[in-house]
Scaffold this motif. Structure first.
Motif, PDB file in Angstrom:
ATOM      1  N   HIS A 120       0.835  -1.212   0.000  1.00  0.00           N
ATOM      2  CA  HIS A 120       0.000   0.000   0.000  1.00  0.00           C
ATOM      3  C   HIS A 120       0.868   1.260   0.000  1.00  0.00           C
ATOM      4  N   LYS A 121       0.289   2.340  -0.498  1.00  0.00           N
ATOM      5  CA  LYS A 121       1.030   3.600  -0.609  1.00  0.00           C
ATOM      6  C   LYS A 121       1.580   4.050   0.753  1.00  0.00           C
ATOM      7  N   LYS A 122       0.767   3.844   1.792  1.00  0.00           N
ATOM      8  CA  LYS A 122       1.202   4.316   3.112  1.00  0.00           C
ATOM      9  C   LYS A 122       2.483   3.623   3.593  1.00  0.00           C
TER      10      LYS A 122
ATOM     11  N   SER B 151      -0.399  -0.393  -7.130  1.00  0.00           N
ATOM     12  CA  SER B 151      -1.210   0.175  -6.042  1.00  0.00           C
ATOM     13  C   SER B 151      -2.369   1.023  -6.534  1.00  0.00           C
TER      14      SER B 151
ATOM     15  N   ASP C  90      -5.626   4.973  -1.794  1.00  0.00           N
ATOM     16  CA  ASP C  90      -6.477   4.782  -0.613  1.00  0.00           C
ATOM     17  C   ASP C  90      -7.359   6.016  -0.445  1.00  0.00           C
TER      18      ASP C  90
ATOM     19  N   ASN D 180       0.111   7.537  -7.310  1.00  0.00           N
ATOM     20  CA  ASN D 180       1.030   6.760  -6.466  1.00  0.00           C
ATOM     21  C   ASN D 180       2.322   6.472  -7.233  1.00  0.00           C
TER      22      ASN D 180
ATOM     23  N   ASN E 275      -3.284  -2.455 -11.694  1.00  0.00           N
ATOM     24  CA  ASN E 275      -4.082  -1.978 -10.568  1.00  0.00           C
ATOM     25  C   ASN E 275      -5.585  -2.132 -10.798  1.00  0.00           C
TER      26      ASN E 275
END
Ligand code: NAP
Length: 491
Positions: free
Chosen positions: A76-78, A99, A102, A110, A128
């Protein structure tokens, strides 16, 4: 930007979540040599989860990056920041970013964010739009699923497109990495392009609903609240359905007329018409949905109590001691009602065929002519049957029309006005003189071009005539007068 040399021998997948494992399985099935990178490699006994992972190395993220030339970031990007420590070893590698956003980010995708974090790495946006479930389960070549690919490196883009094909999807080369902004928005769109159709449906429904409620509850006062959910609501639903069906088929005739007016197919349609044409599929599907509701509601309420005008009533005279009593006993359906039902069933079946052929996997099996035959030909015939159904439905009532009950304000009559106009418009458009002219325009005929060439040819013929006239007059001059030089030569 690294100008990476692409080596497909070892492909590293970072992340052992749903998507990481799904794409790993797909890659393994396609014959790739996969290595999986995890924060906790010793805890990930993947072979226990699926035999396909037997023999596949699950290593640390660092080792995975070092070993593979091409990587998939299935995280995930986070969590992108946690990879910053591998910036050096990521240099020169190709990374596929799968990704999705979110949170919606309008300014940066992203993939662009990753590219700014790792300037020496070549990033590709891909996969994606495929869910982990589809990645794992979708059949090869049985269903067409597009995968959009974007990267600033055209060579890498080409390699990934080939890989997409090998995995059984259809690649769409979207160009530069900047395009990933749109690609990342695709999976989070909710019924994109359906907003206008929903709004139009709501507007039409509200108009018919107000009219029906006013008629049944205010003017005629024939029903009470108990009949609202089925009997009363059924009216605006079927009226909305048939109106929507008509406005699904109307724009094709409007478009044809517009092309005739422009005299060319090269001029863009006005924006409203363009949107209307694009909304045909969603309008048609909503119409079909409402028609199904109408069919179910009508089936549940079909009987002499709800539809007394459909049945023949026999009167039975009961003589009692004091008075005579007439008892009305419902008998068979009237022929108009039976015909209405029959026409309705045919319309429903045709619409069902239309709906089925709109499903992409079915649509792909049809060639262009078959598709046109079903979608346009059957569609208009279905509309005709819907109109006939509504007319026969209204006939028993229209026969009893009095000053109080006007044909003109019967719901069946009002419901068919737009559909009848649509069909008449279509009939006009398929008249040989109109259809042939439109066919010519669609084959590339351009009115302005042909006028220009006519003018040119007339001006050319004018020029030719002028030239001939001049030549003749010169010849005459030569004949009547000697040339100037000759005159001068005379002493
Ligand atoms: P997930 O099940 O939550 O898995 C994410 C994985 O990231 C974890 O299993 C973890 O693997 C790894 N990871 C690496 N660094 C991490 C960190 N610092 N903290 C936590 N985890 C870390 O997510 P997913 O569904 O597989 O989705 C992965 C990516 O694919 C996302 O960007 C998502 O948007 C995209 N995607 C998912 C789908 C889908 O249907 N799921 C579809 C399209 C795209 P380890 O524990 O082994 O390190």
């Amino acid at each position: 930007m690294a100008n990476a040399i692409v080596d497909l021998r070892v492909l590293g997948v970072i992340g052992t979540g749903d998507f990481g494992l799904a794409i790993s399985k797909r890659l393994l099935r396609a014959g790739y040599n996969v290595i999986i990178g995890s924060r906790f490699p010793e805890e990930r006994d993947l072979a226990k989860r699926d035999q396909i992972f037997a023999g596949v190395d699950v290593v640390s993220i660092e080792e995975c990056i070092k070993t593979a030339t091409m990587l998939v970031f299935a995280i995930h990007k986070k969590h992108f920041n946690s990879l910053l420590e591998f910036q050096d070893i990521l240099s020169g590698k190709v990374v596929i970013d799968v990704s999705n956003q979110d949170k919606r980010d309008r300014n940066e995708s992203n993939a662009e964010y990753l590219a700014s974090m790792f300037p020496q790495t070549c990033f590709v946006k891909a996969f994606n739009v495929v869910s982990a479930y589809n990645m794992e389960n979708i059949g090869y070549c049985t269903e067409e699923k597009r995968v959009y690919v974007a990267s600033d490196n055209p060579e890498v883009r080409h390699v990934i497109c080939e890989m997409v094909k090998l995995l059984g999807f259809v690649p769409v080369d979207m160009g530069r990495l900047r395009m990933s902004r749109g690609i990342e928005k695709m999976p989070i769109r909710l019924f994109s392009g359906w907003g206008g159709s929903f709004l139009i449906t709501l507007l039409i429904f509200v108009v018919w609903f107000i009219y029906a409620v006013f008629k049944f509850y205010v003017r005629m006062k024939i029903y009470d609240g108990a009949q609202f959910p089925l009997k009363v609501l059924n009216k605006p639903i079927c009226m909305t359905a048939i109106t929507l069906l008509a406005i699904t088929y109307l724009p094709s005739s409007v478009a044809g007329m517009t092309q005739i007016y422009y005299g060319t197919r090269h001029k863009r349609f006005p924006r409203w018409l363009d949107k209307w044409l694009k909304a045909r599929k969603s309008l048609g599907i909503i119409a079909l949905f409402l028609i199904f509701i109408h069919v179910m509601m009508s089936t549940l309420t079909m009987g002499p109590t709800y539809y007394p005008d459909f049945y023949v009533f026999k009167s039975i005279l009961l003589s009692t001691n004091k008075s005579e009593l007439f008892l009305y006993q419902p008998g068979w359906m009237l022929w108009q009602a039976e015909t209405a039902m029959f026409l309705g069933i045919i319309a429903l079946m045709l619409l069902l065929i239309l709906g089925l052929t709109a499903i992409p996997s079915v649509a792909h099996t049809l060639n262009w002519r078959e598709w046109r035959f079903v979608q346009s030909g059957c569609g208009h015939v279905a509309l005709f049957f819907c109109i006939a159904h509504a007319i026969f439905r209204g006939l028993p009532n229209w026969a009893k029309a009095t000053k109080k009950v006007h044909v003109l304000d019967s719901l069946a009559f009002l419901a068919v006005i737009i559909p009848v106009l649509t069909l008449l418009f279509k009939l006009f458009m398929i008249m040989p003189c109109i259809a042939n002219h439109l066919h010519k325009i669609r084959q590339g005929f351009d009115r302005e071009d042909s006028m220009d060439s006519k003018e040119e040819s007339t001006s050319k013929s004018h020029d030719r005539k002028k030239f001939r006239r001049k030549k003749k007059s010169k010849e005459r001059d030569v004949f009547t007068h000697p040339p100037v030089a000759d005159l001068q030569d005379i002493p």
